[in-house]
Write a protein that holds these residues in place. Structure first.
Motif, short mmCIF file in Angstrom:
data_model
loop_
_atom_site.label_atom_id
_atom_site.label_comp_id
_atom_site.label_asym_id
_atom_site.label_seq_id
_atom_site.Cartn_x
_atom_site.Cartn_y
_atom_site.Cartn_z
N UNK A 1 0.83 -1.22 0.00
CA UNK A 1 0.00 0.00 0.00
C UNK A 1 0.85 1.26 0.00
N UNK A 2 1.92 1.23 0.78
CA UNK A 2 2.81 2.39 0.82
C UNK A 2 3.54 2.56 -0.51
N UNK A 3 4.01 1.46 -1.09
CA UNK A 3 4.68 1.53 -2.40
C UNK A 3 3.76 2.08 -3.46
N UNK A 4 2.53 1.58 -3.51
CA UNK A 4 1.58 2.06 -4.50
C UNK A 4 1.30 3.55 -4.32
N UNK A 5 1.06 3.97 -3.09
CA UNK A 5 0.76 5.37 -2.84
C UNK A 5 1.94 6.28 -3.20
N UNK A 6 3.15 5.80 -2.96
CA UNK A 6 4.34 6.62 -3.20
C UNK A 6 4.75 6.65 -4.67
N UNK B 1 4.24 -4.70 -20.51
CA UNK B 1 2.78 -4.68 -20.46
C UNK B 1 2.32 -4.83 -19.02
N UNK B 2 1.46 -3.93 -18.60
CA UNK B 2 0.91 -3.98 -17.25
C UNK B 2 0.09 -5.26 -17.09
N UNK B 3 0.15 -5.90 -15.91
CA UNK B 3 -0.65 -7.12 -15.71
C UNK B 3 -2.13 -6.95 -16.02
N UNK B 4 -2.69 -5.78 -15.71
CA UNK B 4 -4.10 -5.55 -16.02
C UNK B 4 -4.33 -5.52 -17.52
N UNK B 5 -3.36 -5.02 -18.27
CA UNK B 5 -3.46 -5.01 -19.74
C UNK B 5 -3.41 -6.43 -20.27
N UNK B 6 -2.53 -7.25 -19.69
CA UNK B 6 -2.45 -8.66 -20.09
C UNK B 6 -3.78 -9.36 -19.84
N UNK C 1 8.49 -15.90 -3.41
CA UNK C 1 8.77 -15.21 -2.17
C UNK C 1 8.06 -13.89 -1.99
N UNK C 2 8.21 -13.29 -0.81
CA UNK C 2 7.45 -12.08 -0.45
C UNK C 2 7.76 -10.86 -1.30
N UNK C 3 8.98 -10.74 -1.81
CA UNK C 3 9.31 -9.56 -2.63
C UNK C 3 8.43 -9.53 -3.87
N UNK C 4 8.29 -10.67 -4.54
CA UNK C 4 7.44 -10.74 -5.73
C UNK C 4 5.99 -10.45 -5.35
N UNK C 5 5.53 -11.01 -4.24
CA UNK C 5 4.15 -10.78 -3.81
C UNK C 5 3.90 -9.30 -3.51
N UNK C 6 4.82 -8.66 -2.83
CA UNK C 6 4.66 -7.25 -2.49
C UNK C 6 4.63 -6.39 -3.74
N UNK C 7 5.55 -6.63 -4.66
CA UNK C 7 5.62 -5.83 -5.88
C UNK C 7 4.35 -5.99 -6.71
N UNK C 8 3.89 -7.22 -6.90
CA UNK C 8 2.68 -7.45 -7.68
C UNK C 8 1.45 -6.86 -6.99
N UNK C 9 1.40 -6.97 -5.69
CA UNK C 9 0.29 -6.38 -4.95
C UNK C 9 0.28 -4.86 -5.13
N UNK C 10 1.45 -4.23 -5.02
CA UNK C 10 1.54 -2.78 -5.21
C UNK C 10 1.11 -2.37 -6.61
N UNK C 11 1.49 -3.18 -7.60
CA UNK C 11 1.13 -2.88 -8.99
C UNK C 11 -0.38 -2.95 -9.19
N UNK C 12 -1.03 -3.89 -8.51
CA UNK C 12 -2.45 -4.12 -8.74
C UNK C 12 -3.35 -3.32 -7.80
N UNK C 13 -2.77 -2.55 -6.89
CA UNK C 13 -3.54 -1.57 -6.13
C UNK C 13 -3.59 -0.27 -6.94
N UNK C 14 -4.59 0.56 -6.68
CA UNK C 14 -4.80 1.70 -7.59
C UNK C 14 -4.98 3.03 -6.86
N UNK C 15 -4.48 3.16 -5.64
CA UNK C 15 -4.68 4.40 -4.90
C UNK C 15 -4.07 5.60 -5.63
#
Length: 306
Positions: free
Chosen positions: A11-16, A28-33, A77-91
């Protein structure tokens, strides 16, 4: 690392950082894929007989693909999960799009119409200033639920598989979930599953806005307005936002040249609104994000202590 801690970091990564243009101009953004895959399935299957059955099959495929891909990626691992989660949040991107409408509307009505056309599907060419502002605020409220609270909640519940399932279904709903001749049958399953997945997030978003705006005394009328809305879920955050800003939302609007006489939300409040009310809605979006992050942080601390 717990899902709560990973979500808080995301959440912090996405917001920043938001959506770095330099990155998505090269990849290509995952949402575009997801959108490209759904578009291909639409072209291949949305014709001939048994369209509802074909749409159900597409929805099942999307759920299984989201689960399988999410489980596979989580293995890294968690780094991949965090990055993908940040990418797919839209704040961050949501705020950027909504603020752009307010800034454009301050320049001219024509600029405001052009900016709001990028975030809503209704007709915009003949909108008044108030209609542009209402459209932007409604989009802000609905997408706060769809683009921030819902994906965060499904990541918290189901990890990366839960998040990818939600995003795939939500993307499908936005592409094929229309109640018109082309998609009424084919998009039925995706639309109904999206309604189900957003049932709790929409009401949670409404609750967060009510808490922050101190509108507890208006809870009954907020619920009444939400239930009168054309959408089973979008009405909840919109009704809360309308009361928080003391403005009227929803009401008649035009789609494909046809005016639909939809119910007003908080209809007795101010209807002549503009850019200032859009900016106030943006402030509320940040407040909700902050409250959600604060609650999540308490959860993380309790996990660490106990």
């Amino acid at each position: 690392m717990t899902s709560a801690l990973m979500l808080a970091i995301a959440m912090v990564l996405d917001a920043a950082l938001g959506e770095p243009g330099w990155l998505w101009s090269r990849l290509r953004h995952p949402a575009v894929v997801m959108g490209n895959a759904i578009g291909w399935l639409d072209r291949q299957l949305n014709h001939g007989p048994h369209r509802r059955a074909k749409g159900m099959l597409v929805t099942i495929v999307l759920v299984l693909a989201g689960w399988g891909l999410g489980a596979a990626l989580a293995w890294f691992g968690p780094v991949v999960e965090i990055v993908l989660c940040a990418i797919l949040l839209a704040q961050n991107s949501l705020l950027a799009h909504v603020r752009a409408v307010a800034a454009a509307l301050r320049r001219s009505l024509q600029d405001g119409r052009a900016a709001v056309a990028l975030i809503v599907s209704r007709d915009t060419s003949a909108m008044s200033e108030a209609q542009v502002a209402r459209s932007a605020i409604e989009s802000a409220a609905e997408n706060l639920s769809d683009g921030v609270i819902a994906p965060a909640l499904w990541f918290l519940i189901g990890g990366l598989p839960g998040l990818l399932i939600y995003k795939a279904v939500n993307t499908a709903d936005s592409m094929i979930g229309y109640r018109n001749d082309k998609y009424r049958e084919f998009g039925w399953a995706a639309a109904r599953l999206d309604d189900l997945l957003n049932l709790i997030p929409a009401r949670l978003t409404c609750l967060l806005i009510v808490i922050l705006s101190g509108q507890w005394g208006q809870w009954r009328v907020i619920v009444t307005d939400a239930r009168r809305h054309i959408s089973p879920n979008a009405g909840w955050p919109e009704a809360a936002m309308a009361r928080a800003l003391d403005v009227a939302l929803a009401g008649p609007r035009s789609y494909d040249g046809q005016v639909r006489d939809l119910a007003w939300v908080n209809g007795d409040a101010r209807r002549e609104i503009g850019a200032p009310e859009i900016f106030r809605a943006c402030t509320m979006l940040w407040k909700v994000w902050g409250l959600a992050l604060a609650g999540l942080s308490v959860w993380v601390v309790l996990d660490l202590v106990f």
